[in-house]
Motif scaffolding. Structure first.
Motif, mmCIF file in Angstrom:
data_model
loop_
_atom_site.group_PDB
_atom_site.id
_atom_site.type_symbol
_atom_site.label_atom_id
_atom_site.label_comp_id
_atom_site.label_asym_id
_atom_site.label_seq_id
_atom_site.Cartn_x
_atom_site.Cartn_y
_atom_site.Cartn_z
ATOM 1 N N ILE A 1 0.837 -1.191 0.000
ATOM 2 C CA ILE A 1 0.000 0.000 0.000
ATOM 3 C C ILE A 1 0.877 1.247 0.000
ATOM 4 C CG2 ILE A 1 -1.957 -1.121 1.108
ATOM 5 C CD1 ILE A 1 -1.131 0.115 3.739
ATOM 6 N N GLU A 2 0.233 2.382 -0.252
ATOM 7 C CA GLU A 2 0.979 3.639 -0.348
ATOM 8 C C GLU A 2 1.710 3.890 0.961
ATOM 9 O OE1 GLU A 2 -1.540 6.891 -1.336
ATOM 10 O OE2 GLU A 2 0.074 8.337 -1.455
ATOM 11 N N GLY A 3 2.949 4.255 0.881
ATOM 12 C CA GLY A 3 3.707 4.452 2.110
ATOM 13 C C GLY A 3 4.732 5.543 1.972
ATOM 14 N N GLY A 4 5.526 5.675 3.016
ATOM 15 C CA GLY A 4 6.535 6.726 3.053
ATOM 16 C C GLY A 4 7.817 6.287 2.381
ATOM 17 N N TRP A 5 8.859 7.065 2.643
ATOM 18 C CA TRP A 5 10.122 6.852 1.962
ATOM 19 C C TRP A 5 11.068 5.933 2.728
ATOM 20 C CZ3 TRP A 5 11.323 12.639 0.508
ATOM 21 C CH2 TRP A 5 10.357 13.058 -0.400
ATOM 22 N N SER A 6 10.894 5.837 4.039
ATOM 23 C CA SER A 6 11.815 5.024 4.821
ATOM 24 C C SER A 6 11.258 3.651 5.144
ATOM 25 C CB SER A 6 12.156 5.729 6.134
ATOM 26 O OG SER A 6 12.880 6.904 5.868
ATOM 27 N N ARG A 7 9.977 3.489 4.940
ATOM 28 C CA ARG A 7 9.353 2.198 5.231
ATOM 29 C C ARG A 7 8.393 1.852 4.076
ATOM 30 N NH1 ARG A 7 12.723 2.179 8.649
ATOM 31 N NH2 ARG A 7 12.470 2.182 10.918
ATOM 32 N N HIS A 8 8.376 0.589 3.728
ATOM 33 C CA HIS A 8 7.335 0.093 2.828
ATOM 34 C C HIS A 8 6.277 -0.586 3.688
ATOM 35 C CE1 HIS A 8 10.258 -0.114 -0.857
ATOM 36 N NE2 HIS A 8 9.947 1.114 -0.496
#
Lengths: 333, 132
Positions: free
Chosen positions: A31-38
């Motif tokens: 799912i859509e996530g941030g840059w440091s974690r998937h």
């Protein structure tokens, strides 16, 4: 690949006693996530789980295992967090890095840069204020966690330690010098607060990292920047114009897009005994901007050095004008 | 103005993004997001390329007027202007003579005007209702 990932999550949940030998995670979706974690959702019959992964080449080199232990420590603290089940710290997993598994909690994280999400939050403020109150209550509880309940390994950073941390990122990652940023570091070094309010700092506390459903905050997420330090950092962060939807112009009249500033700070003081005056808050706002800048500098650096082809990292160069203006205003130039 | 990645580098990055999207064929959510980011970048960059040069010029003229030895006179490169300004401020920081304080204040004023102009120009173009 998806079978291997589902298998890894099944194995971890069975080891944790959350799935029996006859049960399995059958499907994994990113799912859509941030840059440091998937972030992935794992689907088992009648249940869903969330898998958080630290991918290779993550934007910030933060400790996933520590993040897991923070979640675990918060579970009996009356703070809205999902239950965590299992952690696999090996780099060689089917996800491409270490991962942990936690409960899936229904809800959505509001995006303060979206007009309809800000309108939704402003309506909560105008009417029931349940989201605003939940954000206030959770923050107060985080900041009043007894020191012995903060897990081992959470880094301890004094005020200047935090400044040093973000200035070192600027020095290592900048592609060109910025006189406003350098003056801001000098400015903040002269404003070490005379006292300290020690405790657990979330480090990225905003409604953007809160799962909201049915008008309530169901979970506070994204603990990867947590540290032991002066808890007023979280107030400075929440007070940023960026948390009120500013890319170039502030969009919400509400602090953090959720509540009137005076109401929030009064309620916070009542719950924690910590009153924050305007000058102290300016100091911590600046510290919060430095944290944000560190992520932006790192993002652009990673793109420029060929560590990623994700264009959003290059786009981060456009976040500097608005943040630079915020720094200039704090310094009252 | 002192933004990481030059305009040239940013244009190249946008091109790579478009190429990668074309090679992929069918775009998923991530691919569409990449192209939307590139489009957003194009809007910002068009303001930068059409409007920033006179603003940088006004800034370097203002600082050169109060600190002629700093080397900013005639400087037309934002990165170079940033380096020279930082070097100038490095020499002033920690000095509390009235002249140093006044000069540092004048540079701050010039920077503030530059920063506010940059945001205003971008905001007028990007955060106003679009016509296309």
């Amino acid at each position: 690949m998806s079978d291997a990932r589902a298998g890894a999550v099944t194995h971890a949940l069975r080891d944790a006693g959350a799935l029996s030998s006859g049960e399995a995670v059958e499907r994994i979706e990113q799912i859509e996530g941030g840059w440091s974690r998937h972030t992935y959702v794992g689907y088992a019959p009648g249940r869903r789980y969330v898998v958080r992964v630290k991918p290779r080449g993550a934007l910030l080199d933060t400790d996933l295992g520590l993040e897991y232990r923070v979640y675990a420590a918060l579970e009996d603290q009356d703070i809205a967090t999902p239950h965590v089940y299992a952690l696999d710290e090996s780099d060689d997993t089917p996800f491409g890095g270490p991962f942990f598994v936690m409960d899936h909690v229904d809800g959505r994280c509001p995006n303060v840069f979206r007009p309809r999400d800000r309108a939704f939050l402003e309506e909560d403020w105008a009417r029931e204020r349940t989201i605003a109150r939940d954000m206030l209550d959770n923050l107060a509880r985080i900041h009043t966690i007894p020191p012995e309940r903060i897990p081992d390994g959470v880094p301890e950073l004094g005020f200047l330690g935090v400044v040093d941390r973000w200035q070192s990122v600027y020095e290592e990652r900048r592609l060109m010098r910025d006189p406003v940023v350098e003056e801001a570091f000098a400015w903040i070094r002269e404003r070490t607060p005379p006292d300290t309010r020690p405790g657990l700092v979330h480090g990225d506390y905003s409604v953007r990292n809160a799962l909201v459903a049915d008008g309530r905050v169901r979970a506070i997420l994204d603990w990867e920047l947590a540290y032991r330090g002066d808890v007023r950092f979280d107030l400075g962060y929440l007070a940023l114009d960026r948390m009120a939807g500013k890319h170039l112009r502030r969009r919400s009249p509400l602090m953090g897009s959720i509540a009137d500033e005076a109401w929030f700070l009064h309620g916070y003081a009542e719950r924690t005994g910590i009153a924050v005056d305007r000058e102290i808050r300016k100091t911590f706002e600046m510290l919060a901007i430095m944290m944000l800048l560190a992520t932006q500098y790192t993002a652009v650096w990673m793109y420029a050095r060929g560590r990623t082809t994700d264009f959003r990292m290059a786009w981060a160069r456009f976040s500097f004008p608005g943040l630079r203006q915020d720094m200039v205003r704090l310094m009252a130039w | 103005m002192f933004n990481q990645l030059t305009a040239t580098e940013t244009v190249a990055a946008m091109g790579c993004t478009a190429r990668d999207a074309a090679r992929k064929g069918e775009l998923g959510e991530f691919g569409r997001g990449q192209l939307m980011s590139a489009y957003s970048a194009s809007r910002h960059l068009s303001v930068e390329l059409s409007s920033f040069e006179p603003e940088l010029h006004a800034y370097t003229v203002a600082v050169a007027a109060v600190a002629p030895a700093a080397g900013l006179d005639g400087c037309s490169d934002a990165g170079r202007a940033g380096d020279l300004t930082c070097a100038l401020l490095d020499t002033l920081r920690g000095h509390d003579s009235p002249a140093a304080v006044e000069l540092r204040g004048a540079i701050h004023t010039a920077l503030r005007e530059l920063v506010d102009r940059e945001v205003a120009l971008l905001a007028e173009a990007i955060e106003e209702p679009r016509t296309r």
